[in-house]
Design an enzyme around this catalytic site. Structure first.
Site, PDB file in Angstrom:
ATOM      1  N   ASP A 153       0.823  -1.200   0.000  1.00  0.00           N
ATOM      2  CA  ASP A 153       0.000   0.000   0.000  1.00  0.00           C
ATOM      3  C   ASP A 153       0.854   1.245   0.000  1.00  0.00           C
ATOM      4  OD1 ASP A 153      -2.579   1.049  -0.233  1.00  0.00           O
ATOM      5  OD2 ASP A 153      -3.309  -0.388   1.217  1.00  0.00           O
ATOM      6  N   THR A 154       0.315   2.264  -0.669  1.00  0.00           N
ATOM      7  CA  THR A 154       1.101   3.421  -1.035  1.00  0.00           C
ATOM      8  C   THR A 154       0.148   4.551  -1.386  1.00  0.00           C
ATOM      9  OG1 THR A 154       2.827   1.983  -1.953  1.00  0.00           O
ATOM     10  CG2 THR A 154       2.810   4.234  -2.745  1.00  0.00           C
ATOM     11  N   VAL A 155       0.632   5.806  -1.345  1.00  0.00           N
ATOM     12  CA  VAL A 155      -0.098   6.880  -1.999  1.00  0.00           C
ATOM     13  C   VAL A 155       0.819   7.524  -3.028  1.00  0.00           C
ATOM     14  CG1 VAL A 155      -1.610   7.338  -0.041  1.00  0.00           C
ATOM     15  CG2 VAL A 155       0.505   8.662  -0.278  1.00  0.00           C
ATOM     16  N   SER A 173       4.997   5.748   1.203  1.00  0.00           N
ATOM     17  CA  SER A 173       4.416   4.439   1.482  1.00  0.00           C
ATOM     18  C   SER A 173       4.832   3.898   2.845  1.00  0.00           C
ATOM     19  CB  SER A 173       4.876   3.450   0.405  1.00  0.00           C
ATOM     20  OG  SER A 173       4.428   2.139   0.675  1.00  0.00           O
TER      21      SER A 173
END
Length: 529
Positions: A349-351, A368
């Site tokens: 998961d990351t932005v 992240s």
């Protein structure tokens, strides 16, 4: 042009500035900064800090950061590697003495020193126009006053409630009666707000030295970690030279290793030898993308690591000769039964955030904590710690073997497309291991097939699970395409969640217009003014 009778979202158009993120509050924060006179770097940092509050399962100050930045949209793109390092004492032998023979996610040993705060502070000082403390204020306000949980965030939160229950502080801060908050619930992160306020007042040193750092070190040591105060105090990111390849007349830029941007470029190099015609999501085309990805990821897993701790032959891996060697191994009609990689020559998961401002400064920014909610460990001060160290190998002699102050292989990769000496499109794709394939998939759809960013982002996705013959396939993939891929020898499986997420801003220099796309698989949007 989009078919307006079908569900979907329109491409966002604006003239002055634009931001695209995976959460509306972050996009709004970025646009507010731009309208107040800040530049693209200011806006990206403010948006990222907000996402660490409102999308806590994806990012935060307990994670790492990479960025590409183009001043005025010029081709002299800067790259920053803000990945943290393993503790100085971390070696396979030292971990073996502690009984560590494999990585477990909920362990102090998978926590490398978080590099994000140092990256934010350095980039704000060097390329921003606003002090870091000012840029953190929107995030502080949301953490203190509360925020409404968005639908995709709520789904990810609920899926990781069991992990959060394993740590008393994580359960207290992120759960309610042992359950994740539902979409629309108002949630507060007051401990995190206090820590952000301390960073706003004291800068990076407030995080890496003193009370906050001592709290993280003591917390990790109590769980067997090898971390020391010196490890945190020594945390420094670095400017690096972007790597690039030419794809369909466009230069695609990525950060160099220890990130996997090199592998995204390798996939593009392989695909460049195939014609781009017909349906961009035909089974024949998807088959080529799947097989190219399998080969490129095998190369990644064999050879990619921290170049400061061992050579990474970037020149060979980016050569067209190597791409041709791999391309020749692809049967256009049949999936390979296995993928082996020879020795080299002498989700997660990351932005991801992209911002373009009125002066056409372009920020491609990614942050992240690795898997959703990272390690699930929350240190004093509400710092949710990532589990990026899980990307290390415990096998002695491997390119990515853990070592003191070494950086692990990173999945997070910002991208930038440059054409005729100017930035054409900052872009990025979230989703852990998917990201390298996601970059190649998105770039091909825009520059091979001429799709606009939103249309390209909306297309169904597939992803070959590394090391297996399984291929994750989204439910939107047509049944006829599925059947054809199965006939080719692929084993299709349902992904645990929609695959990845993406943002992109295409710059129309001739008309002076920005065109933004944001992934419907996430909660976010693109906005401009």
């Amino acid at each position: 042009m989009r078919n307006f009778e079908l569900p979907g979202r329109s491409l966002v158009m604006a003239r002055n500035g634009m931001a695209a993120t995976s959460h509306p509050a972050a996009t709004l924060a970025a646009v507010n900064v731009l309208q107040a006179g800040g530049n693209a770097m200011d806006a990206a940092i403010a948006a990222c800090a907000v996402q660490g509050v409102v999308e806590p399962g994806s990012t935060g100050i307990g994670g790492d950061c990479f960025a590409l930045y183009a001043r005025g949209g010029r081709d002299d793109v800067l790259a920053f590697n803000g990945s943290g390092r393993a503790p100085a004492a971390a070696t396979p032998a030292a971990l073996a003495q502690k009984g560590v023979t494999e990585w477990t996610r909920h362990s102090a040993h998978v926590v490398s020193v978080p590099g994000a705060v140092d990256a934010w502070a350095t980039l704000a000082a060097d390329h921003g126009t606003r002090p870091l403390g000012e840029l953190l204020q929107p995030a502080i306000a949301l953490a203190e006053q509360g925020f409404a949980v968005a639908p995709r965030c709520a789904a990810d939160w609920a899926a990781n409630a069991a992990l959060l229950r394993q740590d008393p502080e994580a359960a207290r801060i992120y759960l309610r009666g042992g359950q994740a908050p539902a979409a629309g619930d108002v949630h507060h992160l007051r401990e995190l707000a206090a820590t952000l306020r301390a960073i706003a007042a004291g800068g990076r040193d407030a995080f890496y030295e003193g009370t906050i750092a001592d709290g993280m070190v003591g917390f990790l040591q109590a769980r067997g970690g090898l971390h020391t105060a010196a490890d945190f105090a020594a945390c420094r990111g670095e400017y690096v030279t972007p790597i690039r390849t030419r794809f369909r007349g466009v230069d695609i830029l990525e950060c160099p290793p220890n990130g996997q941007g090199l592998i995204a470029l390798l996939i593009m190099n392989i695909l460049s030898g195939f014609p781009a015609d017909g349906d961009p999501t035909s089974p024949e085309r998807l088959h080529l993308e799947i097989e190219a990805t399998r080969l490129a990821y095998a190369a990644r897993d064999a050879w990619l690591g921290d170049p400061l701790h061992g050579p990474v032959d970037v020149q060979r891996l980016l050569s067209m000769e190597f791409a041709q060697e791999l391309r020749a191994r692809i049967d256009p009609e049949q999936a390979a039964p296995r993928v082996d990689m020879p020795e080299p020559a002498a989700h997660k998961d990351t932005v991801y955030i992209c911002v373009v401002d009125k002066e056409r400064n372009c920020a491609s920014f990614i942050n992240s904590i690795f898997q959703p909610f990272g390690s699930g460990l929350v240190a004093p001060g509400g710092v949710l710690l990532h589990n990026r160290g899980q990307s290390f190998s415990l096998q002695p002699g491997h390119a990515n073997t853990i070592a003191g102050r070494k950086r692990p292989l990173h999945t997070i990769i910002p991208g930038m497309a440059v054409q005729d000496g100017r930035v054409r499109m900052p872009f990025g794709v979230m989703g852990g291991h998917y990201q390298a394939m996601g970059h190649a998939h998105l770039v091909a759809k825009v520059f091979d097939y001429g799709l606009d960013p939103q249309t390209a982002i909306d297309l169904p996705r597939v992803f070959p699970v590394p090391g297996t013959r399984q291929v994750e396939a989204e439910a939107t993939l047509p049944e006829a395409t599925r059947a054809a891929l199965v006939r080719m020898g692929h084993t299709l499986i349902k992904p645990g969640m929609a695959i990845g997420g993406a943002q992109a801003i295409l710059i129309d220099w001739e008309r002076g217009v920005l065109q933004g796309g944001s992934d419907p698989r996430k909660d976010g949007c693109a906005l401009g003014y």
